[in-house]
Design a protein around this motif. Structure first.
Motif, PDB file in Angstrom:
ATOM      1  N   PHE A 224      16.984  -0.870  -0.266  1.00 56.75           N
ATOM      2  CA  PHE A 224      17.681   0.502  -0.547  1.00 56.75           C
ATOM      3  C   PHE A 224      16.791   1.401   0.142  1.00 56.75           C
ATOM      4  CE2 PHE A 224      18.084   4.192  -3.582  1.00 56.75           C
ATOM      5  CZ  PHE A 224      19.277   4.403  -3.316  1.00 56.75           C
ATOM      6  N   ALA A 225      15.821   1.981  -0.512  1.00 57.52           N
ATOM      7  CA  ALA A 225      14.933   2.854   0.064  1.00 57.52           C
ATOM      8  C   ALA A 225      14.012   2.053   1.090  1.00 57.52           C
ATOM      9  CB  ALA A 225      14.210   3.701  -1.013  1.00 57.52           C
ATOM     10  N   GLY A 226      13.408   3.121   2.162  1.00 63.28           N
ATOM     11  CA  GLY A 226      12.470   2.493   3.169  1.00 63.28           C
ATOM     12  C   GLY A 226      11.174   2.121   2.464  1.00 63.28           C
ATOM     13  N   ARG A 227      10.655   1.345   3.205  1.00 60.33           N
ATOM     14  CA  ARG A 227       9.313   0.728   2.360  1.00 60.33           C
ATOM     15  C   ARG A 227       8.321   1.786   2.592  1.00 60.33           C
ATOM     16  NH1 ARG A 227       6.969  -4.623   3.560  1.00 60.33           N
ATOM     17  NH2 ARG A 227       4.830  -4.737   2.962  1.00 60.33           N
ATOM     18  N   ARG A 228       8.128   2.717   3.303  1.00 66.07           N
ATOM     19  CA  ARG A 228       7.201   3.595   3.325  1.00 66.07           C
ATOM     20  C   ARG A 228       7.537   4.785   1.995  1.00 66.07           C
ATOM     21  NH1 ARG A 228       6.898   6.548   9.193  1.00 66.07           N
ATOM     22  NH2 ARG A 228       9.008   6.159   8.918  1.00 66.07           N
ATOM     23  N   VAL A 229       8.902   4.857   1.761  1.00 65.13           N
ATOM     24  CA  VAL A 229       9.338   5.632   0.606  1.00 65.13           C
ATOM     25  C   VAL A 229       8.740   4.916  -0.664  1.00 65.13           C
ATOM     26  CG1 VAL A 229      11.173   6.916  -0.550  1.00 65.13           C
ATOM     27  CG2 VAL A 229      11.089   6.980   1.973  1.00 65.13           C
ATOM     28  N   ILE A 230       9.066   3.847  -0.585  1.00 64.80           N
ATOM     29  CA  ILE A 230       8.634   2.936  -2.102  1.00 64.80           C
ATOM     30  C   ILE A 230       7.219   2.925  -2.190  1.00 64.80           C
ATOM     31  CG2 ILE A 230       8.945   0.689  -3.184  1.00 64.80           C
ATOM     32  CD1 ILE A 230      11.477   0.448  -1.653  1.00 64.80           C
ATOM     33  N   GLU A 231       6.600   2.917  -0.979  1.00 65.88           N
ATOM     34  CA  GLU A 231       5.031   2.600  -1.201  1.00 65.88           C
ATOM     35  C   GLU A 231       4.262   3.866  -1.618  1.00 65.88           C
ATOM     36  OE1 GLU A 231       3.865  -0.944   1.742  1.00 65.88           O
ATOM     37  OE2 GLU A 231       3.901   0.992   2.439  1.00 65.88           O
ATOM     38  N   GLY A 232       4.964   5.067  -1.196  1.00 65.76           N
ATOM     39  CA  GLY A 232       4.573   6.526  -1.572  1.00 65.76           C
ATOM     40  C   GLY A 232       4.974   6.652  -2.952  1.00 65.76           C
ATOM     41  N   THR A 233       5.990   6.089  -3.560  1.00 71.44           N
ATOM     42  CA  THR A 233       6.485   6.509  -4.806  1.00 71.44           C
ATOM     43  C   THR A 233       5.737   5.893  -5.904  1.00 71.44           C
ATOM     44  OG1 THR A 233       8.814   6.875  -4.029  1.00 71.44           O
ATOM     45  CG2 THR A 233       8.344   6.261  -6.486  1.00 71.44           C
ATOM     46  N   ILE A 234       5.295   4.457  -5.555  1.00 73.12           N
ATOM     47  CA  ILE A 234       4.611   3.500  -6.631  1.00 73.12           C
ATOM     48  C   ILE A 234       3.299   3.377  -6.325  1.00 73.12           C
ATOM     49  CG2 ILE A 234       6.725   2.138  -6.876  1.00 73.12           C
ATOM     50  CD1 ILE A 234       5.298   0.017  -5.066  1.00 73.12           C
ATOM     51  N   GLY A 235       2.772   4.209  -5.163  1.00 73.23           N
ATOM     52  CA  GLY A 235       1.332   4.198  -4.990  1.00 73.23           C
ATOM     53  C   GLY A 235       0.575   2.926  -4.525  1.00 73.23           C
ATOM     54  N   SER A 236       1.345   2.055  -4.134  1.00 77.66           N
ATOM     55  CA  SER A 236       0.769   0.525  -3.790  1.00 77.66           C
ATOM     56  C   SER A 236       1.507  -0.014  -2.433  1.00 77.66           C
ATOM     57  CB  SER A 236       0.626  -0.220  -4.950  1.00 77.66           C
ATOM     58  OG  SER A 236       1.874  -0.487  -5.626  1.00 77.66           O
ATOM     59  N   LYS A 237       0.760  -1.125  -2.029  1.00 79.51           N
ATOM     60  CA  LYS A 237       1.278  -1.671  -0.930  1.00 79.51           C
ATOM     61  C   LYS A 237       2.375  -2.688  -1.382  1.00 79.51           C
ATOM     62  CE  LYS A 237      -0.456   0.047   2.619  1.00 79.51           C
ATOM     63  NZ  LYS A 237       0.063   0.745   3.948  1.00 79.51           N
ATOM     64  N   LEU A 238       3.521  -3.039  -0.791  1.00 83.05           N
ATOM     65  CA  LEU A 238       4.500  -3.970  -0.998  1.00 83.05           C
ATOM     66  C   LEU A 238       4.084  -5.325  -0.312  1.00 83.05           C
ATOM     67  CD1 LEU A 238       7.726  -1.527  -0.355  1.00 83.05           C
ATOM     68  CD2 LEU A 238       6.862  -2.300  -2.443  1.00 83.05           C
ATOM     69  N   PRO A 239       4.593  -6.282  -0.792  1.00 84.07           N
ATOM     70  CA  PRO A 239       4.189  -7.720  -0.319  1.00 84.07           C
ATOM     71  C   PRO A 239       4.997  -8.024   1.201  1.00 84.07           C
ATOM     72  CG  PRO A 239       5.796  -7.959  -2.017  1.00 84.07           C
ATOM     73  CD  PRO A 239       5.437  -6.454  -1.995  1.00 84.07           C
ATOM     74  N   ALA A 240       4.232  -8.897   1.817  1.00 85.25           N
ATOM     75  CA  ALA A 240       4.547  -9.123   3.070  1.00 85.25           C
ATOM     76  C   ALA A 240       6.190  -9.726   2.941  1.00 85.25           C
ATOM     77  CB  ALA A 240       3.619 -10.058   3.856  1.00 85.25           C
ATOM     78  N   GLY A 241       7.059  -9.366   4.037  1.00 90.95           N
ATOM     79  CA  GLY A 241       8.354  -9.793   3.990  1.00 90.95           C
ATOM     80  C   GLY A 241       9.171  -8.940   2.992  1.00 90.95           C
ATOM     81  N   PHE A 242       8.701  -8.017   2.352  1.00 90.80           N
ATOM     82  CA  PHE A 242       9.558  -7.357   1.619  1.00 90.80           C
ATOM     83  C   PHE A 242      10.730  -6.686   2.173  1.00 90.80           C
ATOM     84  CE2 PHE A 242      10.591  -3.362  -0.699  1.00 90.80           C
ATOM     85  CZ  PHE A 242      10.915  -3.815  -1.778  1.00 90.80           C
ATOM     86  N   GLN A 243      11.970  -6.902   1.658  1.00 94.56           N
ATOM     87  CA  GLN A 243      13.237  -6.406   2.110  1.00 94.56           C
ATOM     88  C   GLN A 243      13.859  -7.191   3.151  1.00 94.56           C
ATOM     89  OE1 GLN A 243      12.794  -1.982   2.836  1.00 94.56           O
ATOM     90  NE2 GLN A 243      13.792  -1.567   0.825  1.00 94.56           N
ATOM     91  N   SER A 244      13.366  -8.430   3.333  1.00 94.89           N
ATOM     92  CA  SER A 244      13.654  -9.449   4.302  1.00 94.89           C
ATOM     93  C   SER A 244      15.028 -10.406   3.695  1.00 94.89           C
ATOM     94  CB  SER A 244      12.884 -10.480   4.729  1.00 94.89           C
ATOM     95  OG  SER A 244      12.321 -11.160   3.909  1.00 94.89           O
ATOM     96  N   ALA A 245      15.760 -10.903   4.264  1.00 98.45           N
ATOM     97  CA  ALA A 245      16.864 -11.885   3.599  1.00 98.45           C
ATOM     98  C   ALA A 245      16.141 -13.046   2.843  1.00 98.45           C
ATOM     99  CB  ALA A 245      17.624 -12.431   4.930  1.00 98.45           C
TER     100      ALA A 245
END
Length: 279
Positions: A224-245
């Motif tokens: 849905f939202a971009g990786r940077r937007v989500i990380e900025g919102t939740i204040g933490s890094k997302l896991p590798a491969g996040f938002q891949s099929a």
């Protein structure tokens, strides 16, 4: 280092770029050269690393549909400029000239393995297949046609989300298409979505995830939202491969990841089961 690189760039000003031979394609992933003929024969998949390049709507239709069976719907529907957004009309016309498309989705009816279907293919070349009022109207009409004719729907999604040039008119399409898809489902008809790279924004938040069966191409970006937007919102890094099929499949959002070369056969098997169920 920065100054050194800047000086090198300055020295290269005016030096013509080396043109690649027209019969060769450079893979965007592994950077190797591949003969264009082999690349096209392999359905725009690099034979060396397996990278799947984006396909146009006409290419996908040719790849999947029985020869001569596709009949396009609503080609004459054209985008207006409801918000009088500066430059929008010219942009749409330029994209029409460049791609031959009138909008970011091609819809129609066809046969796949001899079985009739209603089919829609979103094309990322046209404003990143963003969802404007005509995209929504064409998709809603496709579902309505399929409901009347009692046809399954196969929809290839690819989108950057809602189209900012149309504001709320764009966002309204999420509800409109979802409602049409819902009526198609209530009629007991099959809806298959194939998520291609990238499927994001409002398309993911609505009709892309409403399929009875959700397929995806390998390594397609789905979210849905971009990786940077989500990380900025939740204040933490997302896991590798996040938002891949692959990540989406592992977390239950995708039923199966299907390599492009196996896609037509997979759709034929699913459609045959559906046809057999309704005999």
């Amino acid at each position: 280092m920065f100054k050194k690189n800047r000086n090198i760039a300055k020295e290269l000003e005016g030096v013509p770029e080396v043109e690649q031979p027209k019969d060769v394609v450079v893979c965007k992933r592994c950077k190797n050269e591949v003969l264009r003929e082999n690349y096209q024969r392999n359905l725009y998949v690099c034979p060396l690393c397996g990278h799947q390049s984006r396909m146009s709507a006409p290419q996908r239709i040719e790849m999947l549909c029985d020869e001569g069976s596709f009949k396009e719907h609503d080609r004459r529907l054209r985008t207006l400029n409801p918000l009088k957004f500066k430059g929008y009309t010219d942009k749409i016309e330029n994209l029409h000239q460049q791609t031959g498309l009138t909008e970011a989705v091609v819809t129609g009816c066809a046969k796949i393995g001899g079985m009739p279907v209603a089919i829609g293919v979103m094309d990322a070349r046209f404003l990143m297949a963003s969802m404007g009022s005509v995209v929504g109207e064409k998709l809603a009409r496709l579902f309505e046609y399929a409901t009347r004719k009692k046809l399954p729907v196969v929809l290839f999604t690819a989108s950057g989300g809602a189209r900012m040039h149309e504001g709320i008119f764009s966002l309204m399409q999420m509800a409109k298409v979802s409602a049409a898809a819902g009526k198609h489902s209530q009629a007991g008809l099959l809806y298959i979505t194939v998520l291609t790279d990238p499927t994001t924004g409002g398309v993911t938040a609505s009709f892309a995830m409403q399929g009875d069966i959700i397929l995806a191409e390998p390594r397609a970006v789905i979210g849905f939202a971009g990786r940077r937007v989500i990380e900025g919102t939740i204040g933490s890094k997302l896991p590798a491969g996040f938002q891949s099929a692959e990540f989406a499949q592992d977390h239950g959002f995708v039923d199966k990841i299907v390599p492009r070369g196996e896609l037509k056969e997979t759709l034929q098997r699913i459609l045959a089961l559906h046809v057999g169920h309704h005999k």
